[in-house]
Structures are given as C-alpha cells and as structure tokens.
Design a protein around this motif. Sequence first.
Motif, mmCIF file in Angstrom:
data_model
loop_
_atom_site.group_PDB
_atom_site.id
_atom_site.type_symbol
_atom_site.label_atom_id
_atom_site.label_comp_id
_atom_site.label_asym_id
_atom_site.label_seq_id
_atom_site.Cartn_x
_atom_site.Cartn_y
_atom_site.Cartn_z
ATOM 1 N N LEU A 1 73.080 93.409 25.413
ATOM 2 C CA LEU A 1 72.727 92.460 26.474
ATOM 3 C C LEU A 1 71.922 93.142 27.575
ATOM 4 O O LEU A 1 71.704 92.556 28.636
ATOM 5 C CB LEU A 1 74.017 91.872 27.069
ATOM 6 C CG LEU A 1 74.844 90.996 26.128
ATOM 7 C CD1 LEU A 1 76.301 90.944 26.547
ATOM 8 C CD2 LEU A 1 74.272 89.598 26.093
ATOM 9 N N VAL A 2 71.513 94.394 27.329
ATOM 10 C CA VAL A 2 70.887 95.192 28.392
ATOM 11 C C VAL A 2 69.370 95.274 28.258
ATOM 12 O O VAL A 2 68.655 95.057 29.237
ATOM 13 C CB VAL A 2 71.532 96.589 28.461
ATOM 14 C CG1 VAL A 2 70.664 97.576 29.232
ATOM 15 C CG2 VAL A 2 72.906 96.482 29.134
ATOM 16 N N GLY A 3 68.871 95.588 27.067
ATOM 17 C CA GLY A 3 67.420 95.633 26.964
ATOM 18 C C GLY A 3 66.932 96.260 25.681
ATOM 19 O O GLY A 3 67.671 96.943 24.978
ATOM 20 N N ALA A 4 65.634 96.013 25.377
ATOM 21 C CA ALA A 4 64.986 96.585 24.208
ATOM 22 C C ALA A 4 64.152 97.780 24.644
ATOM 23 O O ALA A 4 63.421 97.702 25.621
ATOM 24 C CB ALA A 4 64.099 95.538 23.536
ATOM 25 N N GLY A 5 64.283 98.876 23.923
ATOM 26 C CA GLY A 5 63.574 100.098 24.283
ATOM 27 C C GLY A 5 64.582 101.174 24.659
ATOM 28 O O GLY A 5 65.764 101.062 24.353
ATOM 29 N N THR A 6 64.081 102.213 25.329
ATOM 30 C CA THR A 6 64.929 103.361 25.653
ATOM 31 C C THR A 6 65.512 103.210 27.052
ATOM 32 O O THR A 6 64.776 103.113 28.036
ATOM 33 C CB THR A 6 64.112 104.677 25.553
ATOM 34 O OG1 THR A 6 63.527 104.724 24.255
ATOM 35 C CG2 THR A 6 65.018 105.887 25.747
ATOM 36 N N TYR A 7 66.822 103.181 27.120
ATOM 37 C CA TYR A 7 67.547 103.029 28.381
ATOM 38 C C TYR A 7 67.368 104.277 29.240
ATOM 39 O O TYR A 7 67.366 105.360 28.713
ATOM 40 C CB TYR A 7 69.031 102.808 28.074
ATOM 41 C CG TYR A 7 69.871 102.453 29.291
ATOM 42 C CD1 TYR A 7 69.959 101.152 29.744
ATOM 43 C CD2 TYR A 7 70.572 103.449 29.976
ATOM 44 C CE1 TYR A 7 70.717 100.831 30.849
ATOM 45 C CE2 TYR A 7 71.332 103.131 31.083
ATOM 46 C CZ TYR A 7 71.405 101.826 31.516
ATOM 47 O OH TYR A 7 72.150 101.506 32.609
ATOM 48 N N PRO A 8 67.265 104.179 30.591
ATOM 49 C CA PRO A 8 67.350 102.939 31.374
ATOM 50 C C PRO A 8 66.019 102.208 31.566
ATOM 51 O O PRO A 8 66.025 101.034 31.915
ATOM 52 C CB PRO A 8 67.851 103.450 32.726
ATOM 53 C CG PRO A 8 67.300 104.829 32.854
ATOM 54 C CD PRO A 8 67.275 105.385 31.444
ATOM 55 N N SER A 9 64.887 102.914 31.373
ATOM 56 C CA SER A 9 63.597 102.246 31.620
ATOM 57 C C SER A 9 63.158 101.477 30.383
ATOM 58 O O SER A 9 62.149 101.789 29.761
ATOM 59 C CB SER A 9 62.546 103.281 32.026
ATOM 60 O OG SER A 9 62.926 103.909 33.223
#
Lengths: 248, 270
Positions: A102-110
């Motif tokens: 539920l946070v995002g697609a790609g490399t966390y955090p950016s």
Amino acid sequence: MADFHDVSAWRHQTETLVSVIADLLAGCRHVAVGAQSPVPGTAALLARRESAGALRVSVLDTDRHSPFTNGACELFDCAAEGRIDAFFLSGGQIDGQANINLVGAGTYPSVDVRWPGSFGSAFLYFLVPRVILFREEHTRRVFVEKVDFVSAPGTSEPGIYRPGGPHALVTPLGLFHFDRERARFRLASVHPGHTVEEIVAHTGFDFDRDPAPAVTPAPANARRALMHEIVRGEIAEIYPRFAARFLG
Amino acid sequence: MSAMVSTLDELVAGIGDGAMLAVPKDFSGVAMAATRALLKRGVKDLHVVGVPVCGIQVDILIGAGAVQTLETSAVTLGEHGAAPRFTAAVRDGTIQILDATCPAIHGALQAAEKGLPFIPIRGLIGSDVLTHRRDWRVIDNPFQAGDRVVALPAIRPDVALFHAPLADRHGNVWIGRNRELMTVAHASAATLVSVEEIVDRNLLDDPVLAAATIPELYVTKIAAAPRGAAPLALAGRYPADTETLARYAQAAKTAEGFRAFLDEWLTSTT
C-alpha cells in the motif's frame, strides 16, 4: 473504481462482486469495514440482512454504523482480542504469496509512484482470521510476481503470533482462495462473461486452478433486490457517490 | 474569559519551528482554521505525527514547505484521491517519511501517556514497514520463550493540535467519541484546541459530558473557530465541503496550482 463507459456493465459487475463477498462472510459474527469501501460495505450489510441479525457490521468513521466509543484505536484493540472475524484489505500491488503493498511502486522511500500508506494492514492482516483482499482492477500492474514493498506479509514463519491472514481475493474477473500452508492462491471461480485465459493473461503471478474452474453464480433476483434496497438505504448514507452511480 | 482562551493567532504561537506536532485524522476534528493561522505566521521544519493518518491539512503543510519529517500510517484525500503534495515530496525526497501502521501510532502515544519508554505490539514482523523503521525493535516476550513482539518507543509530541465541537472557558474540551484525542492530549507536552463554541458553564459538572471531556489539566490553550475544521467535516456539526476538497485535489496536482490555491486559502476566512 474502474473507468466504465457503460455504467450498466459496471453495475452488473458490482452486483456480482457484492454477492461473492457476501458469501465469503458466511458464519462470521463481526465484520469491520474501513473507510472508502463501498463494495465490501454493501456486501457486509447484505450478509447481515441475510443472517437475520447474527452478523454485526461496523463501518469505521461513521456516526451511526460504528459501535466504537474508545476512539480510532478501538478497532485494533477489538481485532487483537479476536472480536473481529473478517476485514477487507487491498493493495496497489498484491503478489502470489498474498503480500500486499500500500506504499508505492519502485525503490523505497523515493518510490516512483507513492500510494497513501499501509494504514492498519501491518497489524490487522496478522490478527483478523478472515481477511478478504479486494481490488477493482485486475491487471499485471496490480497482481505482480513480487511486491516492491511489503506493507503486510501474506504468511509468516512458524513461531510468529498470527491467528489471522488472507482468506480470499476478489477481483472483477474471478474469486481466488488462499492456501496458507502452500502460500498460494487457487482460482475458485470465474465471473460470468470472463475466462480462465483472460485471468491468466492479466495476472502477474502463478496460481493453482482446476482444469475447468466453476463459473461464479450470478446473484439471484431476491438477493439483487435486497442489495438495491440496502444501497438505497444505509449505503446512500455512508457512500452517497457510489450509491448514486449504482442506482442510476 | 480566562487565560485559557486565546485567538487563533495566539493559539498557534505555541507551535515553534522544528516542533513535533501531532494532528488527528480527518474524521476526528482537524484544526484547519488554526493551520491557516500557523501558515500565515510561517513555520518550518515540523515533525508531523499523523494520528494515525492524515489528509488535506498535512498535504497543505507539506506543499507550503513547513514539514521536514512526517510520521504516519497514510496520507490520503479520501474519496478525492491521492494527496498530491505529499506524493510529490516523497518522490522528490524533500521530506523524510517514517511509514507506520495505525495501531503503532496509537500504541506509542499510549506508552507516552503512561510514562513508559516503549510498548510492545503484535503484527509487523516480516513487513517492510518494520524493516525501514530503525527506531523499532523486535524483542522476546519475557514471559513466553520463542514469542517475538515488536517494541515501539513512546511518541511524546511537543504539541497536539486539533479541533473539537465544544469547550468551556476553563479549558475543558468535549471530544465525544474521538477518544484518541484524549490520548494525544495526555501524551503531548502542550495541547492546543480550536473549538466551534466556548460555553460559560463547566462541562465537567455534567456527568453525561464529563467522561468524553479532556480536563483542562492537559489543555494549554483553546480558541473559538466556528467551522474551524472546514473544508473537512466535523462529525455531528457539518458535512465536508466536497466542492473545495475536489478543487484542492485538482489544483494541487501541480506546484503552481497548489501555490494559487494556497494564496487564496490563506487570505480567505472560510
């Protein structure tokens, strides 16, 4: 909400989804519904009506449909005590092991695409026995082989306290059950008008299936009538935009 | 009126640059008018704690460049979609994000109100939420071998800021069912509350209201702000101004659109 040119097609699909989810709630004593969840909310209220009052439904962040008086933490305390049997979660990404992101697609955090955040998933997924995953978009963008960020894992290693977890996955194309031992989804039924081939083509993870999976039964007329009555009533009060679209 | 009662400008004077500021979710009473006063004065480097999630208030604070660190379980505009300034700030790396999960925020505030250094919590193990939180630890249950739990350090905000329906001139604040506001007030060093109305009688004299009332012991200052949560709803008082929220969601998709909305919002009175 998927972008339908044909509202009646969306309405028809929504009736099927509500009906499928209501069946998944059979035998539950208490189901909680989060904010912004009109389809699970309608299904839960339908199941309550059909249970003749045996099922309690708590809709969060409402005055009249939430029993909680101890603030925003009470849902989680209630779940931790085993007082909630079913809850709904979703994900920007969901993978074949039922990990949800539920946070995002790609490399966390950016991350390349950022979604709102994990909400209560990293807790409720462990503690609510029957978590139903629901997503109105069935694409390879959503159903990936491996999520980029685990908001909440589908399974846990032995020794981790985990009375809860994924029970089923409902999409506009079909219904999957989740086998916690094997950590795999199994296609249980294909919704009317769709095919196994279509589901395979739009699912980025491998899943189990019978050679000829069942067709999801369409809701009977009496159930449809009850559904419409609920949408005109409680749902119009909680989710007015959804109700207006559903009722036309 | 007592020393508890101030103007909105005086209220937000208690929020300094770099403060750890706790704010509630949309349904629980967001102090939008006070947030406008805070931004008009100018504030920077805030460490915002969303209890347990946040929406347009924090999106505006981020867009205005007032936030350095955001600790929350989610930021969303609800039915109006993604929070555009939050999304852009995370992508561009202009804020530090501490992703949490709702009961972790509640639990860490409960630890603070009890004067505890930490609190254990179920769940989380195996998630990337835990992986990325260097301030959280996995510990053994001291009472049961082999049972692992996550330990969360207490969150003790410098300031809590929220909006409530009713207060009295002594500073007692009625919060209704939104009991997490009580926890936030207990946990925070200072609690600032804007309210729809301030009455002369003592709310604690009424046993029906008293149990849902934060006693002035925990309240630093209150200020009257009718429709102070708008454009968000205040439960039992007024619905959300969906037109303004939709307009914000659209405008804030670009930095320019956000700036135009902000300029207008800062000079408006509703």
